[in-house]
Structures are given as structure tokens and as C-alpha cells.
Design a protein around this motif. Structure first.
Motif, mmCIF file in Angstrom:
data_model
loop_
_atom_site.group_PDB
_atom_site.id
_atom_site.type_symbol
_atom_site.label_atom_id
_atom_site.label_comp_id
_atom_site.label_asym_id
_atom_site.label_seq_id
_atom_site.Cartn_x
_atom_site.Cartn_y
_atom_site.Cartn_z
ATOM 1 N N GLN A 23 0.849 -1.193 0.000
ATOM 2 C CA GLN A 23 0.000 0.000 0.000
ATOM 3 C C GLN A 23 0.884 1.242 0.000
ATOM 4 O OE1 GLN A 23 -2.485 0.802 3.473
ATOM 5 N NE2 GLN A 23 -4.081 1.571 2.116
ATOM 6 N N ALA A 24 0.682 2.093 -1.007
ATOM 7 C CA ALA A 24 1.468 3.325 -1.132
ATOM 8 C C ALA A 24 1.230 4.227 0.074
ATOM 9 C CB ALA A 24 1.089 4.061 -2.414
ATOM 10 N N SER A 25 2.288 4.909 0.490
ATOM 11 C CA SER A 25 2.158 5.803 1.640
ATOM 12 C C SER A 25 1.770 7.219 1.224
ATOM 13 C CB SER A 25 3.466 5.831 2.449
ATOM 14 O OG SER A 25 4.538 6.222 1.626
ATOM 15 N N ASN A 26 1.660 7.453 -0.096
ATOM 16 C CA ASN A 26 1.258 8.790 -0.567
ATOM 17 C C ASN A 26 0.038 8.687 -1.478
ATOM 18 O OD1 ASN A 26 2.232 7.706 -2.922
ATOM 19 N ND2 ASN A 26 3.755 9.264 -3.292
ATOM 20 N N GLY A 27 -0.441 9.828 -1.915
ATOM 21 C CA GLY A 27 -1.578 9.858 -2.836
ATOM 22 C C GLY A 27 -2.817 9.241 -2.219
ATOM 23 N N VAL A 28 -3.463 8.367 -2.991
ATOM 24 C CA VAL A 28 -4.701 7.737 -2.525
ATOM 25 C C VAL A 28 -4.442 6.420 -1.786
ATOM 26 C CG1 VAL A 28 -6.165 8.801 -4.285
ATOM 27 C CG2 VAL A 28 -5.050 6.613 -4.767
ATOM 28 N N THR A 52 11.634 -4.811 -6.319
ATOM 29 C CA THR A 52 11.073 -5.765 -5.369
ATOM 30 C C THR A 52 11.936 -5.839 -4.113
ATOM 31 O OG1 THR A 52 10.026 -7.016 -7.145
ATOM 32 C CG2 THR A 52 10.313 -8.166 -5.049
ATOM 33 N N GLU A 53 13.246 -5.751 -4.288
ATOM 34 C CA GLU A 53 14.122 -5.741 -3.115
ATOM 35 C C GLU A 53 13.996 -4.416 -2.360
ATOM 36 O OE1 GLU A 53 18.722 -6.469 -1.688
ATOM 37 O OE2 GLU A 53 18.172 -6.940 -3.762
ATOM 38 N N GLU A 54 13.969 -3.294 -3.090
ATOM 39 C CA GLU A 54 13.851 -1.986 -2.439
ATOM 40 C C GLU A 54 12.523 -1.822 -1.703
ATOM 41 O OE1 GLU A 54 14.430 1.085 -5.371
ATOM 42 O OE2 GLU A 54 16.524 0.522 -5.715
ATOM 43 N N GLU A 55 11.441 -2.257 -2.321
ATOM 44 C CA GLU A 55 10.109 -1.996 -1.775
ATOM 45 C C GLU A 55 9.603 -3.058 -0.810
ATOM 46 O OE1 GLU A 55 7.386 -1.174 -4.951
ATOM 47 O OE2 GLU A 55 8.335 0.744 -5.398
ATOM 48 N N ALA A 56 10.053 -4.315 -0.980
ATOM 49 C CA ALA A 56 9.525 -5.407 -0.153
ATOM 50 C C ALA A 56 10.606 -6.192 0.583
ATOM 51 C CB ALA A 56 8.693 -6.356 -1.018
ATOM 52 N N LEU A 99 9.759 -6.750 4.150
ATOM 53 C CA LEU A 99 10.238 -5.540 4.816
ATOM 54 C C LEU A 99 9.989 -4.360 3.888
ATOM 55 C CD1 LEU A 99 13.631 -7.088 5.943
ATOM 56 C CD2 LEU A 99 11.583 -6.810 7.350
ATOM 57 N N ILE A 100 8.912 -3.615 4.133
ATOM 58 C CA ILE A 100 8.536 -2.539 3.213
ATOM 59 C C ILE A 100 9.389 -1.288 3.414
ATOM 60 C CG2 ILE A 100 6.188 -3.361 2.834
ATOM 61 C CD1 ILE A 100 5.200 -1.243 4.826
ATOM 62 N N SER A 101 9.501 -0.531 2.327
ATOM 63 C CA SER A 101 10.236 0.732 2.357
ATOM 64 C C SER A 101 9.323 1.854 2.837
ATOM 65 C CB SER A 101 10.744 1.056 0.950
ATOM 66 O OG SER A 101 9.653 1.412 0.117
ATOM 67 N N GLU A 102 9.887 3.046 2.960
ATOM 68 C CA GLU A 102 9.097 4.215 3.371
ATOM 69 C C GLU A 102 8.062 4.612 2.322
ATOM 70 O OE1 GLU A 102 11.699 7.392 4.486
ATOM 71 O OE2 GLU A 102 12.580 6.240 6.123
ATOM 72 N N GLU A 103 8.211 4.094 1.088
ATOM 73 C CA GLU A 103 7.242 4.386 0.029
ATOM 74 C C GLU A 103 5.890 3.745 0.314
ATOM 75 O OE1 GLU A 103 8.519 3.678 -4.052
ATOM 76 O OE2 GLU A 103 10.598 3.697 -3.345
ATOM 77 N N HIS A 104 5.884 2.808 1.256
ATOM 78 C CA HIS A 104 4.660 2.061 1.548
ATOM 79 C C HIS A 104 4.316 2.123 3.022
ATOM 80 C CE1 HIS A 104 6.116 0.499 -2.305
ATOM 81 N NE2 HIS A 104 4.832 0.534 -2.582
ATOM 82 N N SER A 105 3.015 2.065 3.294
ATOM 83 C CA SER A 105 2.555 2.129 4.677
ATOM 84 C C SER A 105 2.058 0.782 5.194
ATOM 85 C CB SER A 105 1.431 3.161 4.812
ATOM 86 O OG SER A 105 0.351 2.830 3.949
ATOM 87 N N ASP A 106 1.824 -0.160 4.286
ATOM 88 C CA ASP A 106 1.308 -1.461 4.704
ATOM 89 C C ASP A 106 1.567 -2.479 3.593
ATOM 90 O OD1 ASP A 106 0.107 -3.330 6.350
ATOM 91 O OD2 ASP A 106 -1.905 -2.477 6.217
#
Length: 144
Positions: A23-28, A52-56, A99-106
Motif C-alpha cells: 500500500q502506497a504511503s502517498n496519494g490515494v 522488489t528488493e527496495e520496496e519489499a 520488509l517494506i520501504s518508506e514508500e509504503h505504509s502497509d
């Protein structure tokens, strides 16, 4: 046109097929599989692994890419045309930590119908359903 690449990552858990969504941490705060912009001179598959490595937090060694699957969607993001290319990869260890990055909230693992409800966009629902058909139909040995 902006171009992004990523993986529809799936796992088998207790005999059930599940897909990884972030889930994106910005926008909608939309839900999607891991994906990101292609860097200049970068191959699409390389982008998919990097993002995939950066985001998850999932490394290339943790993924088994299924050959023969590629799904493209075109849409408008922030008022500009964009194309996203998705490949299909099975998580080798179904219990591996995400392990999610700061780009994601969940994040979550979800069967296809729940995943389609979460992503909400018809084009992305189509990619997930196409992946489901590929894994369960065209590649029954994918369960490995």
C-alpha cells in the motif's frame, strides 16, 4: 512515456495461492504489487528485481521467475501517460519476511479475489487474474 516494471509475487500458503500487495504511503494509498521506474539503460527484469528488493525486502535469490508471463498495462498517473510491465515470481520460502520501504505504509498477502478488491483498478485486477490463470492453469507445476 514513463515506464515501470515489477513482479506479481505469489506464494503457496496452506495450499492457497496468495499475492503480495503493497500500500502506497502517498496519494490515494493504492495497493499494487512491487514495481518502480526503469532507470536509464536498465533492463526491465533488472528493474523488477531491484524494485522488489527496495520496496519489499525480497532478494532475487528468494524469487523463482516463471517464464512466459508478462503483462503490460497503460494508464495515466499524475496527468502523464505511464506503462507498467509485470513479470511473475514465486516466493521460494513462503514464510520469508516482507520488509517494506518508506514508500509504503502497509503490505499483505491476499488470495486473488481479495487482492482484486484491494487494488481497485480494473487494469491491475486483470493482471492479477491473468497471473492466477497462468499459475493454476498454464503452469500447474509452478507449485514446485
Amino acid at each position: 512515456m514513463k515506464r515501470a516494471c515489477g513482479f506479481v509475487v505469489f506464494r503457496w500458503m496452506n495450499g492457497q495461492l496468495e499475492y503480495l500487495l503493497l500500500q502506497a504511503s502517498n496519494g490515494v494509498h493504492h495497493w499494487t504489487p512491487p514495481k518502480g521506474h526503469v532507470d536509464p539503460g536498465e533492463e526491465d527484469l533488472t528493474t523488477a528485481f531491484r524494485e522488489t528488493e527496495e520496496e519489499a525486502g525480497l532478494k532475487s535469490t528468494q524469487l523463482k521467475v516463471l517464464n512466459g508471463f508478462q503483462s503490460k498495462i497503460s494508464y495515466t498517473a499524475w496527468g502523464r501517460p505511464k506503462e507498467s510491465v509485470y513479470y511473475l515470481a514465486e516466493l521460494r520460502d513462503a514464510g520469508a519476511p516482507v520488509l517494506i520501504s518508506e514508500e509504503h505504509s502497509d503490505w499483505c498477502w491476499a488470495p486473488v479475489e481479495r487482492a482484486c478488491h484491494l487494488v481497485s483498478y480494473a487494469e491491475m485486477q486483470g493482471v492479477l487474474r491473468e497471473a492466477e490463470r497462468f499459475v493454476t492453469g498454464a503452469a500447474p507445476d509452478a507449485r514446485g
